[in-house]
Design a protein around this motif. Structure first.
Motif, PDB file in Angstrom:
ATOM      1  N   LEU A 177     -20.330  30.273 -10.485  1.00  0.00           N
ATOM      2  CA  LEU A 177     -19.119  30.095 -11.292  1.00  0.00           C
ATOM      3  C   LEU A 177     -19.423  30.296 -12.772  1.00  0.00           C
ATOM      4  CD1 LEU A 177     -17.621  26.938  -9.532  1.00  0.00           C
ATOM      5  CD2 LEU A 177     -16.524  29.191  -9.637  1.00  0.00           C
ATOM      6  N   GLU A 178     -20.535  29.743 -13.228  1.00  0.00           N
ATOM      7  CA  GLU A 178     -20.903  29.874 -14.643  1.00  0.00           C
ATOM      8  C   GLU A 178     -21.181  31.324 -15.007  1.00  0.00           C
ATOM      9  OE1 GLU A 178     -24.050  28.045 -17.910  1.00  0.00           O
ATOM     10  OE2 GLU A 178     -24.131  27.371 -15.829  1.00  0.00           O
ATOM     11  N   THR A 179     -21.901  32.016 -14.134  1.00  0.00           N
ATOM     12  CA  THR A 179     -22.209  33.430 -14.382  1.00  0.00           C
ATOM     13  C   THR A 179     -20.934  34.264 -14.490  1.00  0.00           C
ATOM     14  OG1 THR A 179     -24.335  33.264 -13.243  1.00  0.00           O
ATOM     15  CG2 THR A 179     -23.374  35.463 -13.450  1.00  0.00           C
ATOM     16  N   ALA A 180     -19.984  33.962 -13.603  1.00  0.00           N
ATOM     17  CA  ALA A 180     -18.744  34.742 -13.570  1.00  0.00           C
ATOM     18  C   ALA A 180     -17.751  34.297 -14.634  1.00  0.00           C
ATOM     19  CB  ALA A 180     -18.104  34.622 -12.189  1.00  0.00           C
ATOM     20  N   GLY A 181     -17.904  33.068 -15.134  1.00  0.00           N
ATOM     21  CA  GLY A 181     -16.947  32.537 -16.089  1.00  0.00           C
ATOM     22  C   GLY A 181     -15.645  32.094 -15.441  1.00  0.00           C
ATOM     23  N   TRP A 182     -15.728  31.634 -14.195  1.00  0.00           N
ATOM     24  CA  TRP A 182     -14.549  31.220 -13.445  1.00  0.00           C
ATOM     25  C   TRP A 182     -14.509  29.704 -13.294  1.00  0.00           C
ATOM     26  CZ3 TRP A 182     -15.866  34.958  -8.850  1.00  0.00           C
ATOM     27  CH2 TRP A 182     -15.666  36.287  -9.261  1.00  0.00           C
ATOM     28  N   THR A 183     -13.310  29.179 -13.034  1.00  0.00           N
ATOM     29  CA  THR A 183     -13.118  27.761 -12.725  1.00  0.00           C
ATOM     30  C   THR A 183     -12.615  27.643 -11.291  1.00  0.00           C
ATOM     31  OG1 THR A 183     -12.585  27.216 -15.023  1.00  0.00           O
ATOM     32  CG2 THR A 183     -11.899  25.642 -13.332  1.00  0.00           C
ATOM     33  N   LEU A 184     -13.300  26.860 -10.496  1.00  0.00           N
ATOM     34  CA  LEU A 184     -12.943  26.727  -9.085  1.00  0.00           C
ATOM     35  C   LEU A 184     -11.603  26.018  -8.928  1.00  0.00           C
ATOM     36  CD1 LEU A 184     -14.190  27.332  -6.265  1.00  0.00           C
ATOM     37  CD2 LEU A 184     -15.017  24.970  -6.249  1.00  0.00           C
ATOM     38  N   THR A 185     -10.741  26.560  -8.052  1.00  0.00           N
ATOM     39  CA  THR A 185      -9.420  25.956  -7.821  1.00  0.00           C
ATOM     40  C   THR A 185      -9.208  25.511  -6.373  1.00  0.00           C
ATOM     41  OG1 THR A 185      -8.420  28.145  -7.425  1.00  0.00           O
ATOM     42  CG2 THR A 185      -8.345  27.274  -9.696  1.00  0.00           C
ATOM     43  N   HIS A 186      -9.868  26.168  -5.421  1.00  0.00           N
ATOM     44  CA  HIS A 186      -9.654  25.858  -4.004  1.00  0.00           C
ATOM     45  C   HIS A 186     -10.946  26.031  -3.212  1.00  0.00           C
ATOM     46  CE1 HIS A 186      -5.692  27.104  -5.531  1.00  0.00           C
ATOM     47  NE2 HIS A 186      -5.162  26.346  -4.592  1.00  0.00           N
ATOM     48  N   ILE A 187     -11.036  25.314  -2.106  1.00  0.00           N
ATOM     49  CA  ILE A 187     -12.081  25.534  -1.107  1.00  0.00           C
ATOM     50  C   ILE A 187     -11.402  25.762   0.228  1.00  0.00           C
ATOM     51  CG2 ILE A 187     -14.044  24.551   0.147  1.00  0.00           C
ATOM     52  CD1 ILE A 187     -14.608  22.809  -2.320  1.00  0.00           C
ATOM     53  N   LEU A 188     -11.743  26.862   0.878  1.00  0.00           N
ATOM     54  CA  LEU A 188     -11.281  27.118   2.244  1.00  0.00           C
ATOM     55  C   LEU A 188     -12.436  26.794   3.185  1.00  0.00           C
ATOM     56  CD1 LEU A 188      -9.310  30.504   1.995  1.00  0.00           C
ATOM     57  CD2 LEU A 188      -8.456  28.170   1.796  1.00  0.00           C
ATOM     58  N   THR A 189     -12.305  25.697   3.917  1.00  0.00           N
ATOM     59  CA  THR A 189     -13.334  25.264   4.854  1.00  0.00           C
ATOM     60  C   THR A 189     -13.072  25.880   6.220  1.00  0.00           C
ATOM     61  OG1 THR A 189     -13.611  23.158   3.685  1.00  0.00           O
ATOM     62  CG2 THR A 189     -14.409  23.262   5.943  1.00  0.00           C
TER      63      THR A 189
END
Length: 256
Positions: A43-55
Motif C-alpha cells: 500500500l505504501e509503495t503504491a500510495g493507496w489507502t485500503l478500503t475493503h477486504i474480500l475474504t
C-alpha cells in the motif's frame, strides 16, 4: 470509465497478496489478508489507502490480518455467508450468484466450495480478473479439506465458464509442482508442455507464475479437463464419470 491497477505480491512463505485499485473512486480492495506487514508495504509503495477486504475462505493464512487492517483503515470486510462465523471482522456476508457493489466496483460472487465448504471466488468483469484463492490454482486446484470431489468439480466448472480472456489470480505459488503432476496424467498435451517449460524458467529467475490467462488454464489444467475425452483416454479412464476422473487426478496430486 473504470480504470484498474492490480498488484500481486508475496506474503508469508508462498501466499499471494493482491490489491485491486480503481482510480476514479479511489477504492482499494485486498483479496484476502494473509499478512499485515506485506500488505502495508505494498500500500505504501503504491500510495493507496485500503478500503475493503474480500475474504474468500476462513483459513488462517487468508484472514490473519483482517482485524489489524480493519482497526487501522476501518475497512469493510466482505466474506462468504457460509463461513461468516469463522471470518474475523466480517461486515457483509455474501453468497454465490450475487453481484455486489464494492466501493463502486462491480463484483460477481461465485460459489467454489471443496477446499472449504463455504469458499467463494470473486470475479470483477470490468477489471477482467477472477480471484480464486485456494479453489483453482494454475495447473492445479485446492486440496479437499472439507468438501468432496463432486463438490470441487462443480466449483471448477463455474470458474471454467468465465471468459477465456479473464486473468486468473490464485492464493499460492504452487505451479511448478502442479506442472509435474499435470504432465504425469496428460503427457502429450503440447500446450501443457509449453506452459511447464515457461513455469520452470520463471521460477528459475525467481519470478511468479501468476496471474495467468484463464484460456491457457482451460487448455492445460487437468482439473479443468476432467471431462476431456483425450485426458480420460490418457489416464486409462475412457468413458468414466468426470467426477471419478477428477478424483483420480486429485489423489495423484496429493502424492506430490
Amino acid at each position: 470509465m473504470a480504470s484498474f491497477d492490480i498488484r500481486q505480491f508475496t506474503c508469508r512463505s508462498d501466499n499471494f497478496g493482491v490489491l485491486v485499485h480503481e482510480a476514479e473512486s479511489g477504492t482499494t480492495i485486498a483479496i484476502d489478508a494473509p499478512e499485515e506487514q506485506a500488505i502495508l508495504a505494498e500500500l505504501e509503495t503504491a500510495g493507496w489507502t485500503l478500503t475493503h477486504i474480500l475474504t474468500t475462505h476462513h483459513h488462517g493464512d487468508h484472514v490473519a490480518a483482517n482485524e489489524a487492517l480493519k482497526a487501522r483503515f476501518h475497512v469493510e470486510i466482505v466474506g462468504p455467508e457460509k463461513e461468516k462465523m469463522k471470518i474475523p471482522g466480517i461486515d457483509r456476508p455474501v453468497a454465490g450468484g450475487q453481484t455486489i457493489d464494492v466501493g463502486g466496483v462491480r463484483v460477481e460472487v461465485i460459489d467454489t466450495p471443496g477446499h472449504t465448504l463455504g469458499e467463494v471466488s470473486y470475479f470483477m468483469p470490468d477489471a477482467g480478473a477472477v480471484f480464486a484463492a485456494d479453489a483453482l490454482f494454475s495447473l492445479g486446484c485446492g486440496r479437499l479439506f472439507e468438501g468432496d470431489a463432486a463438490m470441487m468439480w462443480e466449483s471448477l466448472q463455474r470458474l471454467r465458464a468465465l471468459p477465456g480472456a479473464t486473468m486468473l489470480y490464485c492464493g499460492h505459488e504452487y505451479t511448478a509442482t502442479n506442472a509435474k503432476c499435470a504432465l504425469s496424467v496428460d503427457p502429450d498435451n503440447v500446450a501443457l508442455q509449453e506452459r511447464a517449460r515457461e513455469v520452470e524458467e520463471l521460477r528459475r529467475e525467481g519470478r511468479s507464475t501468476l496471474p495467468v490467462l484463464l484460456e491457457r488454464e482451460k487448455k492445460t489444467n487437468p482439473f479443468l479437463r476432467a471431462d476431456d475425452e483425450g485426458l480420460m483416454a490418457a489416464m486409462g479412464m475412457a468413458g468414466a464419470d468426470p467426477v471419478d476422473v477428477f478424483a483420480a487426478i486429485r489423489k495423484k496430486r496429493d502424492q506430490y
